[in-house]
Enzyme design. Structure first.
Site, short mmCIF file in Angstrom:
data_model
loop_
_atom_site.label_atom_id
_atom_site.label_comp_id
_atom_site.label_asym_id
_atom_site.label_seq_id
_atom_site.Cartn_x
_atom_site.Cartn_y
_atom_site.Cartn_z
N THR A 182 -9.04 9.90 7.59
CA THR A 182 -8.55 8.55 6.89
C THR A 182 -8.45 7.59 8.12
OG1 THR A 182 -6.31 9.53 7.26
CG2 THR A 182 -7.43 9.59 5.12
N GLY B 107 -9.08 4.47 9.87
CA GLY B 107 -9.45 3.51 9.59
C GLY B 107 -9.56 2.85 8.32
N THR B 108 -8.75 3.63 7.33
CA THR B 108 -8.60 3.03 6.20
C THR B 108 -7.99 1.86 5.89
OG1 THR B 108 -6.36 4.31 5.92
CG2 THR B 108 -8.17 5.47 4.96
N GLY B 109 -7.00 1.30 6.59
CA GLY B 109 -6.68 0.17 6.50
C GLY B 109 -7.27 -1.04 6.89
N CYS B 110 -8.12 -0.71 8.11
CA CYS B 110 -9.19 -1.69 8.28
C CYS B 110 -10.32 -1.83 7.35
CB CYS B 110 -9.94 -1.37 9.73
SG CYS B 110 -8.77 -0.91 11.10
N LYS C 177 0.82 -1.15 0.01
CA LYS C 177 -0.08 -0.03 -0.04
C LYS C 177 0.83 1.23 -0.04
CE LYS C 177 -2.13 -1.21 3.79
NZ LYS C 177 -3.23 -1.20 4.86
#
Ligand SMILES: Nc1ncnc2c1ncn2[C@@H]1O[C@H](COP(=O)(O)OP(=O)(O)OP(=O)(O)O)[C@@H](O)[C@H]1O
Ligand SMILES: Cc1ncc(CO)c(N)n1
Length: 474
Positions: free
Chosen positions: A202, A204-207, A169
């Site tokens: 942004t 919690g974008t990864g979750c 990412k």
């Protein structure tokens, strides 16, 4: 599809279990949750963590899998070695694809796992790992990469060392793009990039991305397709994040953007030009064109100007194709340019005595307005849109007025076809998509470009009668 999230709780609802359940539902899955840890957390940071006993994590997992079919697993925060061990042991008993988001730090910078190396036993049990650049570096025991080439190189080595796929990412790199790539030991399998949106929301974008990926994989069975869909969803959710007002730090993304996002901006634009649309309907030129009483000379003046206009308009469409960000829109605008050059201009020529006329001031004003937008794709297609939308709208009424032996019958039919309806819908869709990605200043420039073109359309229809027109849209 039943999707299980094994993760920590974020009371603010933007990350962790809460984000996972929302993202799973928004992507069409049935969400389930085994909680590994409670955090005391808001949009500004994490103030406390209380991990669940490893045995009780096992109890949750075993009770669930004894009853429910699990189509995909997404793993987030694991807090400590004991929980990692419990999850690893349970994973040996199930047969489902596993997306592992190796959560180590929150968006706010707070630590959510002490030791990266503790995750190693889990890596080989995962199907895809989704580290950000810091986590990727930590898993390899190296510094975080600062450029995309090195990220891909590190991802390839991690994939090779643990025999998994790695979703590399680029969200944390500098630059106008946010690339993501699915990497195996052999190299990049698929890469999708999106524009970087200007928002601080942004959290919690990864979750969210890893949950969407697991859900889309369960539905499609293909990682590249799942990533493409999840990435598109992610971009829409980040694009609408500022519509929510949650906390004063890094706020959440709008997980349900596709269901409850803001009202359609295109509908608002259409309302904005209601006075212009009414103005066009009332023009002598349009009234007489519809009933057939229009003088031939005035019709030919209009057609000559329109032929001059269309030559420049085709170039503008070709320019939109050149600026378009992806294949579908490139193809759409190029096809439009081709159709004008082959079809519409042909019709005009059949009505015309050859070799006529110079462009009028009205015609030049319009094409110059279009050209003035031609360095920005979103503004250019917003300026182009009235050429489709207004003609489709007027075309319907003109076609309804047609009759056997109408002097301008073939012209009245031109813009009332299913193909033109379809093209208009596509053009609206592309402007809407560009609008969603634009920042507020750019959105306003798009709206202005659309309004100005609509005014030029009115002036264009009026010119044969030299009717004076007044503009009133703000
Ligand atoms: N400003 C942004 N504009 C567009 N996409 C973004 C932006 N920020 C993050 N993304 C995308 O969101 C997804 C998640 O990426 P990111 O690398 O931020 O994950 P993460 O660091 O694990 O998230 P978290 O901050 O929740 O821990 C990626 O697809 C990334 O490209
Ligand atoms: C519970 C939890 N999991 C993951 C993250 C990563 O953003 C977070 N902030 N909180």
């Amino acid at each position: 599809m039943n999707i299980l999230s094994i993760a920590g709780s974020d009371p603010s609802g933007g990350a962790g279990i809460q984000a996972d359940l929302k993202a799973i539902a928004a992507n069409g899955g049935y969400g389930m949750a085994v909680i590994t840890a409670l955090t005391a957390q808001n949009t500004r940071g994490v103030s406390g963590v209380q991990a669940i006993d490893g045995d009780f994590v096992t109890a949750q997992l075993e009770t669930l899998s004894a009853d429910v079919r699990i189509d995909a697993v997404k793993i987030g925060m694991l807090a400590n070695q004991e929980i990692i061990g419990a999850v690893a042991a349970w994973l040996d008993t199930v047969n489902a694809p596993v997306v592992l988001d190796p959560v180590m730090v929150a968006t706010s910078g707070d630590a959510l796992l002490e030791d990266a190396a503790a995750l190693h036993p889990l890596l080989a049990r995962a199907t895809v790992i989704t580290p950000n650049t810091a986590e990727l570096g930590a898993l390899l025991g190296e510094a975080a990469a600062q450029d995309w080439e090195l990220v891909l190189e590190q991802a390839r080595r991690l994939a090779s060392a643990h025999d998994v796929l790695v979703l590399a990412k680029g969200g944390h790199l500098a630059g106008a793009q946010c690339p993501d790539a699915l990497v195996s030991a052999a190299g990049v399998l698929a890469e999708f990039s999106s524009p970087r949106l200007a928002t601080k929301n942004t959290h919690g974008t990864g979750c969210t991305l890893s949950s969407a990926l697991a859900t889309r994989f369960a539905a499609t069975g293909d990682w590249a397709t799942a990533l493409e869909q999840a990435k598109g969803y992610m971009l829409r959710a980040i694009g609408a994040a500022d519509e929510l007002q949650v906390g004063s730090g890094h706020g959440p993304v709008h997980h349900f953007v596709d269901f409850f996002g803001a009202a359609d901006p295109m509908a608002a634009w259409w309302e904005d030009i209601a006075p212009l649309r009414a103005g066009i309907d009332e023009l002598e030129f349009i009234v007489q064109l519809a009933d057939g009483s229009l003088e031939r000379e005035k019709f030919e003046y209009y057609l000559a100007q329109d032929a001059l206009y269309l030559q420049r308009y085709a170039q503008v469409l070709a320019q939109a194709s050149a600026l378009a960000p992806e294949l579908d829109s490139q193809r759409f605008w190029a096809k439009g340019a081709g159709e004008i050059l082959e079809g519409e201009l042909q019709l005009h020529r059949s009505h015309l005595v050859e070799g006529l006329a110079n462009p009028s001031a009205t015609t030049l004003n319009y094409v110059n307005h279009l050209s003035s937008c031609n360095s920005s794709y979103p503004e250019l297609i917003a300026a182009i849109l009235p050429c489709y939308w207004l003609y489709q709208d007027i075309g319907k009424r003109l076609a309804a007025a047609n009759y056997e032996g109408h002097p301008y019958g073939d012209w009245l039919q031109t813009y009332a076809s299913e193909e033109f309806d379809e093209s208009t819908a596509q053009a609206i869709g592309m402007v809407r998509a560009a609008w969603k990605l634009a920042d507020p200043a750019q959105r306003e420039r798009m709206r202005q470009a659309f309004l100005r073109s609509s005014e030029h359309e009115l002036a264009f229809f009026a010119q044969a009668h030299a009717e004076s027109v007044e503009f009133s849209t703000a």
